[in-house]
Design a protein around this motif. Structure first.
Motif, PDB file in Angstrom:
ATOM      1  N   THR A  73     -37.738 -30.375  16.550  1.00 48.27           N
ATOM      2  CA  THR A  73     -38.960 -29.570  16.643  1.00 48.27           C
ATOM      3  C   THR A  73     -40.101 -30.392  17.234  1.00 48.27           C
ATOM      4  O   THR A  73     -40.838 -29.919  18.115  1.00 48.27           O
TER       5      THR A  73
ATOM      6  N   TYR B 198     -34.242 -22.920  17.346  1.00 42.02           N
ATOM      7  CA  TYR B 198     -32.992 -22.164  17.379  1.00 42.02           C
ATOM      8  C   TYR B 198     -32.802 -21.424  18.702  1.00 42.02           C
ATOM      9  O   TYR B 198     -31.677 -21.193  19.142  1.00 42.02           O
ATOM     10  N   THR B 199     -33.893 -21.029  19.329  1.00 38.08           N
ATOM     11  CA  THR B 199     -33.804 -20.194  20.530  1.00 38.08           C
ATOM     12  C   THR B 199     -34.470 -20.833  21.743  1.00 38.08           C
ATOM     13  O   THR B 199     -34.844 -20.143  22.685  1.00 38.08           O
TER      14      THR B 199
ATOM     15  N   LEU C 133     -39.722 -22.651  18.269  1.00 34.44           N
ATOM     16  CA  LEU C 133     -38.625 -22.398  17.333  1.00 34.44           C
ATOM     17  C   LEU C 133     -37.366 -22.950  17.978  1.00 34.44           C
ATOM     18  O   LEU C 133     -36.916 -22.438  19.005  1.00 34.44           O
TER      19      LEU C 133
ATOM     20  N   TRP D 200     -26.774 -22.462  11.582  1.00 33.39           N
ATOM     21  CA  TRP D 200     -27.400 -21.326  12.255  1.00 33.39           C
ATOM     22  C   TRP D 200     -26.320 -20.388  12.796  1.00 33.39           C
ATOM     23  O   TRP D 200     -25.456 -20.786  13.578  1.00 33.39           O
TER      24      TRP D 200
ATOM     25  N   TYR E 215     -45.450 -24.756  15.626  1.00 30.16           N
ATOM     26  CA  TYR E 215     -44.140 -24.493  15.037  1.00 30.16           C
ATOM     27  C   TYR E 215     -44.255 -23.864  13.657  1.00 30.16           C
ATOM     28  O   TYR E 215     -43.232 -23.602  13.004  1.00 30.16           O
ATOM     29  N   GLY E 216     -45.483 -23.614  13.190  1.00 28.94           N
ATOM     30  CA  GLY E 216     -45.647 -23.034  11.859  1.00 28.94           C
ATOM     31  C   GLY E 216     -47.031 -22.462  11.662  1.00 28.94           C
ATOM     32  O   GLY E 216     -47.952 -22.701  12.448  1.00 28.94           O
TER      33      GLY E 216
ATOM     34  N   THR F  21     -36.718 -24.566   6.167  1.00 23.63           N
ATOM     35  CA  THR F  21     -35.886 -23.480   6.686  1.00 23.63           C
ATOM     36  C   THR F  21     -34.697 -23.182   5.785  1.00 23.63           C
ATOM     37  O   THR F  21     -34.189 -22.056   5.759  1.00 23.63           O
TER      38      THR F  21
END
Length: 341
Positions: free
Chosen positions: A132, A278-279, A276, A92, A250-251, A42
């Motif tokens: 993650t 972050y959210t 993800l 972030w 996740y990818g 990332t």
């Protein structure tokens, strides 16, 4: 203080070493003297333009790290000067808060206590990969929303890409929580790494009978898939799951289109969960941070050759080389040593 910054997106040549002022934390923030900074995909993706700050805004790379609290903002409780901490997604939506600098100011919710038994190298390796992995392992409809010893007892987890940083953390966390773990890898060298991480069984996904091998190991199907290549592995994932299984992705390494056999998926009530961190929400974030800290304290999230995750260390001034190593697909964990501990 020394810091690595970039003011425009691009390859690693946009990174430069500068001197920056040490700033004071505001309400709800702490300042951390960074000892080790962790590098993840990332980070180079952001530097190349994914979720980048506007051109001209000085950005400090790297989301994860570990260090020592050296200032606490107003109204902050739970942290004191001298506390050892590990950081996740520090940069972030905060371009100046990356960990590739000697001091960073970060919101308290992005910091967790680093147990005394856990090294700064290990702490800087947690962050994005371990959070993650925790999220992927806790989105199953019939499973726990927080991992702990015994939380996945009796469950079978399939970890795709078991030699990667997230795959490594997923293997370790799943085993810590009591699951049986099958990992898939590309070849023999990576199979050895996944086994060292603790996978009960390792399958080379390039084998034409990979699905049959997994079905032999888990005749009733796997309960949870932790997936790094959603498109390339879509058929395999659907072939080795069972009714009410969860495929947590996740990818999409390789970028292959993701094709779902709708009839099979709906007949089995398969759950597809895209991950993800972050959210993912405050409750899931707190649960992940606390569980990861507990697992690390128990020695379940070790790194190094013997643990299946080789470590590659760089100096702060070598951040560009560290980014190039991760972007180039180096196997293992890339760390930047910012200061003596």
């Amino acid at each position: 203080m020394r810091a690595i910054v970039y003011t425009r997106t691009g390859d690693s040549s946009v990174l430069e070493t500068v001197e920056r002022e040490v700033t004071e934390p505001a309400s709800g923030e702490i300042r951390v003297r960074v000892v080790v900074s962790g590098v993840n995909p990332t980070d180079w993706k952001a530097r190349r333009g994914s979720n980048a700050a506007p051109e001209g805004t000085p950005s400090v790379p790297n989301q994860d790290g570990a260090g020592i609290v050296d200032a606490v903002g107003p109204d902050v409780t739970g942290f004191a000067v001298g506390d050892r901490v590990w950081l996740a997604i520090s940069a972030w939506q905060r371009p100046a808060s990356g960990t590739a600098q000697e001091h960073t100011v970060t919101p308290v919710e992005r910091a967790f206590r680093l147990p005394d038994s856990v090294s700064f190298d290990e702490g800087a390796s947690l962050g994005v990969p371990a959070v993650t992995a925790h999220r992927a392992l806790t989105v199953d409809e019939d499973g726990p929303d927080r991992l702990a010893p015994g939380a996945l007892q009796g469950r079978t987890v399939l970890v795709a890409g078991g030699a990667g940083a997230v795959g490594h953390a997923a293997i370790q966390l799943a085993r810590w929580a009591g699951a049986s773990v099958i990992a898939t890898v590309s070849g023999a060298d990576k199979a050895a790494l996944a086994a060292a991480a603790g996978a009960d069984h390792v399958v080379v996904y390039r084998d034409p009978d990979a699905g049959d091998q997994i079905r032999t190991l888990a005749p009733d199907g796997v309960d949870i898939v932790v997936e790094v290549a959603a498109g390339a592995n879509a058929e395999l994932d659907q072939a080795v799951t069972h009714p009410r299984s969860t495929i947590a992705s996740y990818g999409n390494d390789g970028g292959a289109p993701m094709t779902i056999d709708f009839g099979r998926a709906i007949a089995q009530n398969l759950r597809y969960q895209f991950v993800l961190i972050y959210t993912m929400g405050a409750d899931a974030w707190t649960a992940a941070g606390e569980a990861v800290t507990a697992a690390a304290a128990d020695g379940a999230l070790s790194i190094g050759d013997d643990a299946g995750l080789p470590v590659h260390r760089y100096a702060l001034e070598q951040t560009a080389a560290a980014h190039d190593a991760v972007e180039g697909g180096i196997v293992g964990k890339v760390l930047i040593v910012v200061a003596d501990d």
